[in-house]
Design an enzyme around this catalytic site. Structure first.
Site, mmCIF file in Angstrom:
data_model
loop_
_atom_site.group_PDB
_atom_site.id
_atom_site.type_symbol
_atom_site.label_atom_id
_atom_site.label_comp_id
_atom_site.label_asym_id
_atom_site.label_seq_id
_atom_site.Cartn_x
_atom_site.Cartn_y
_atom_site.Cartn_z
ATOM 1 N N GLY A 28 0.866 -1.086 -0.125
ATOM 2 C CA GLY A 28 0.143 -0.099 -0.224
ATOM 3 C C GLY A 28 0.971 1.304 0.006
ATOM 4 O O GLY A 28 2.010 1.302 -0.587
ATOM 5 N N ARG A 29 0.351 2.296 0.727
ATOM 6 C CA ARG A 29 1.087 3.657 0.583
ATOM 7 C C ARG A 29 2.544 3.529 1.422
ATOM 8 O O ARG A 29 3.620 3.649 0.710
ATOM 9 C CB ARG A 29 0.377 4.582 1.344
ATOM 10 C CG ARG A 29 -0.869 5.102 0.672
ATOM 11 C CD ARG A 29 -1.758 5.895 1.544
ATOM 12 N NE ARG A 29 -2.261 5.087 2.369
ATOM 13 C CZ ARG A 29 -3.489 4.992 3.035
ATOM 14 N NH1 ARG A 29 -4.491 5.762 2.184
ATOM 15 N NH2 ARG A 29 -3.866 4.391 3.964
ATOM 16 N N ILE A 30 2.639 2.684 2.393
ATOM 17 C CA ILE A 30 3.864 2.596 2.971
ATOM 18 C C ILE A 30 4.784 1.520 2.353
ATOM 19 O O ILE A 30 5.947 1.734 2.037
ATOM 20 C CB ILE A 30 3.689 2.430 4.484
ATOM 21 C CG1 ILE A 30 3.128 3.591 5.212
ATOM 22 C CG2 ILE A 30 5.270 2.061 5.249
ATOM 23 C CD1 ILE A 30 2.748 3.325 6.731
ATOM 24 N N ARG A 53 -3.955 -9.141 -0.762
ATOM 25 C CA ARG A 53 -4.841 -9.776 -1.292
ATOM 26 C C ARG A 53 -5.258 -9.776 -2.825
ATOM 27 O O ARG A 53 -5.720 -10.573 -3.267
ATOM 28 C CB ARG A 53 -6.356 -9.500 -0.510
ATOM 29 C CG ARG A 53 -6.224 -9.815 0.886
ATOM 30 C CD ARG A 53 -7.253 -8.989 1.782
ATOM 31 N NE ARG A 53 -7.255 -7.615 1.881
ATOM 32 C CZ ARG A 53 -7.887 -6.712 2.365
ATOM 33 N NH1 ARG A 53 -9.030 -7.293 3.127
ATOM 34 N NH2 ARG A 53 -7.845 -5.381 2.237
ATOM 35 N N THR A 54 -4.865 -8.322 -3.257
ATOM 36 C CA THR A 54 -5.304 -8.187 -4.603
ATOM 37 C C THR A 54 -3.930 -7.884 -5.344
ATOM 38 O O THR A 54 -3.213 -6.785 -4.964
ATOM 39 C CB THR A 54 -6.134 -7.006 -5.039
ATOM 40 O OG1 THR A 54 -7.114 -6.959 -3.848
ATOM 41 C CG2 THR A 54 -6.919 -6.927 -6.133
ATOM 42 N N ALA A 107 4.342 -2.038 11.343
ATOM 43 C CA ALA A 107 2.943 -2.002 11.069
ATOM 44 C C ALA A 107 2.047 -2.043 12.524
ATOM 45 O O ALA A 107 1.953 -0.861 12.890
ATOM 46 C CB ALA A 107 2.516 -3.022 10.039
ATOM 47 N N ARG A 108 2.028 -3.183 12.804
ATOM 48 C CA ARG A 108 1.112 -3.464 14.123
ATOM 49 C C ARG A 108 1.882 -4.654 14.757
ATOM 50 O O ARG A 108 1.863 -5.750 13.977
ATOM 51 C CB ARG A 108 -0.305 -3.458 14.001
ATOM 52 C CG ARG A 108 -0.812 -2.161 13.874
ATOM 53 C CD ARG A 108 -0.848 -1.200 14.931
ATOM 54 N NE ARG A 108 -1.800 -0.017 14.889
ATOM 55 C CZ ARG A 108 -0.819 1.287 14.409
ATOM 56 N NH1 ARG A 108 0.345 1.206 14.074
ATOM 57 N NH2 ARG A 108 -1.564 2.227 14.120
ATOM 58 N N GLU A 124 1.963 -2.950 23.515
ATOM 59 C CA GLU A 124 2.824 -1.655 23.945
ATOM 60 C C GLU A 124 2.411 -0.844 25.363
ATOM 61 O O GLU A 124 1.240 -0.673 25.250
ATOM 62 C CB GLU A 124 2.726 -0.816 22.589
ATOM 63 C CG GLU A 124 3.513 -1.328 21.372
ATOM 64 C CD GLU A 124 3.504 -0.521 20.041
ATOM 65 O OE1 GLU A 124 2.773 0.704 20.185
ATOM 66 O OE2 GLU A 124 3.789 -0.987 19.010
ATOM 67 N N HIS A 156 7.758 2.288 18.742
ATOM 68 C CA HIS A 156 6.878 3.016 17.763
ATOM 69 C C HIS A 156 7.084 4.298 17.155
ATOM 70 O O HIS A 156 6.284 5.427 17.370
ATOM 71 C CB HIS A 156 5.537 2.840 18.521
ATOM 72 C CG HIS A 156 4.229 2.801 17.584
ATOM 73 N ND1 HIS A 156 3.179 2.043 17.803
ATOM 74 C CD2 HIS A 156 4.061 3.438 16.498
ATOM 75 C CE1 HIS A 156 2.279 2.156 16.849
ATOM 76 N NE2 HIS A 156 2.886 2.938 15.877
#
Ligand code: NAP
Length: 299
Positions: free
Chosen positions: A140-142, A162-163, A217-218, A246, A264
């Site tokens: 994606g963007r990042i 996914r796509t 990311a997470r 966190e 983070h």
């Protein structure tokens, strides 16, 4: 419009909010029906204490902790801060890739310890970055900003999402194949029910011996206990900016040389943090005028 902000967010744009109260959510002890807009950094929204809430302006692109479904059900509008933090987060991703692969933190500790006493440094041999394969989970963007940086380092880039996309930034692979074919894997998906635990013990085991996992990311996207076990065994390296609980970081990680950890810091540049405040304020001002949100979150 009465705005409650959980801290004074950085930058001059914050001063454009006319009726703003700065207060941590933990300080709210009784309902505040006067508050119509809330500025939070991806924190759970205490709807019982904010019965008049109409807008959540989230100071983060990720909105996994807000309670988005309940906000949508109650008709509370939500905005986030996409795009402006992509470069800073991609830069930190590369900093972690370089630090983890080239053993920079170990080397720094060695110099500081006073053990560097000869002109020939033993050990610290690392794997070359040039020519290795970077697997990006979520282009994606990042993820795309990371892929663009990877070109400068002459990395081969694979991606999974996914796509499959029409892109020259990398070659598509399904996730399991990407994990098995990459020397470095960097995670850039949002945290959603489908991505919670996406990189589980089975998938970690697909990584090559000596591979490096980077997560900006997470934390919850990776099975943290399984990752800790792999790192303790010494089979993998890692660069981690995010964690499942966190600010708590698994104690075992802090003993390991094959892990680099940051608190983070993905978006933590002055320019990016100020740009995020600008978007938050623009969303609040647009909402006040009755205009469409600049960066709406839709469920
Ligand atoms: P984005 O533009 O929405 O990109 C997300 C990517 O993830 C897309 O390529 C998407 O492609 C892919 N994806 C979604 N679900 C997936 C799945 N189940 N499996 C594989 N790929 C999947 O998001 P972004 O702006 O790049 O931000 C990504 C995340 O980074 C944020 O949500 C946030 O949590 C995190 N972040 C962290 C920091 C930090 O300080 N460390 C800073 C900024 C952002 P498909 O839809 O085709 O699957």
């Amino acid at each position: 419009m009465k705005v409650l902000a959980t801290r004074r967010y950085p930058g001059p744009a914050f001063d454009e909010l006319v009726d703003v109260e700065v207060r941590a959510l933990s300080e709210l002890k009784s309902p505040r029906p006067d508050v119509e807009a809330l500025v939070v950094a991806n924190e759970p929204v205490p709807l019982d204490l904010l019965p008049g809430l109409r807008l959540v302006a989230n100071y983060s692109v990720g909105y996994d902790r807000l309670g988005i479904e309940e906000l949508a059900r109650l008709g509370v509008a939500v905005s986030n801060t996409p795009g402006v933090l992509s470069a800073a987060t991609a830069d930190l991703t590369f900093a972690l890739i370089l630090a983890a692969r080239r053993r920079i933190v170990e080397g720094d500790a060695y110099v500081r310890s006073g053990k560097w006493t000869t002109d020939w440094t033993e050990g610290f041999l690392a794997e070359e970055l040039t020519g290795s394969t970077l697997g990006i989970v979520g282009l994606g963007r990042i993820g795309q900003a990371v892929a663009r940086r990877a070109q400068g380092f002459e990395l081969r880039v694979l991606y999974a999402q996914r796509t499959p996309a029409e892109t020259a930034l990398g070659e598509y692979r399904d996730l399991d194949t990407l994990l098995a074919q990459s020397d470095i894997v960097s995670i850039h998906t949002p945290l959603m029910p489908e991505t919670r635990g996406l990189i589980d013990a089975r998938r970690l085991a697909l990584l090559r011996d000596g591979a490096c996992l980077v997560n900006t990311a997470r934390g919850e996207i990776v099975d943290e206990a399984a990752l800790v076990a792999e790192l303790v065994s010494g089979r993998l390296r890692a660069g981690l900016d995010v964690f499942a609980h966190e600010p708590n970081v698994p104690a075992e990680l802090l003993q390991l040389q094959n892990v680099v950890v940051t608190p983070h810091l993905g978006s933590a540049t002055r320019q990016t943090r100020e740009a995020m405040t600008r978007i938050v304020v623009d969303n609040i001002l647009a909402f006040e005028r009755g205009d469409a949100l600049v960066t709406p979150v839709t469920v």
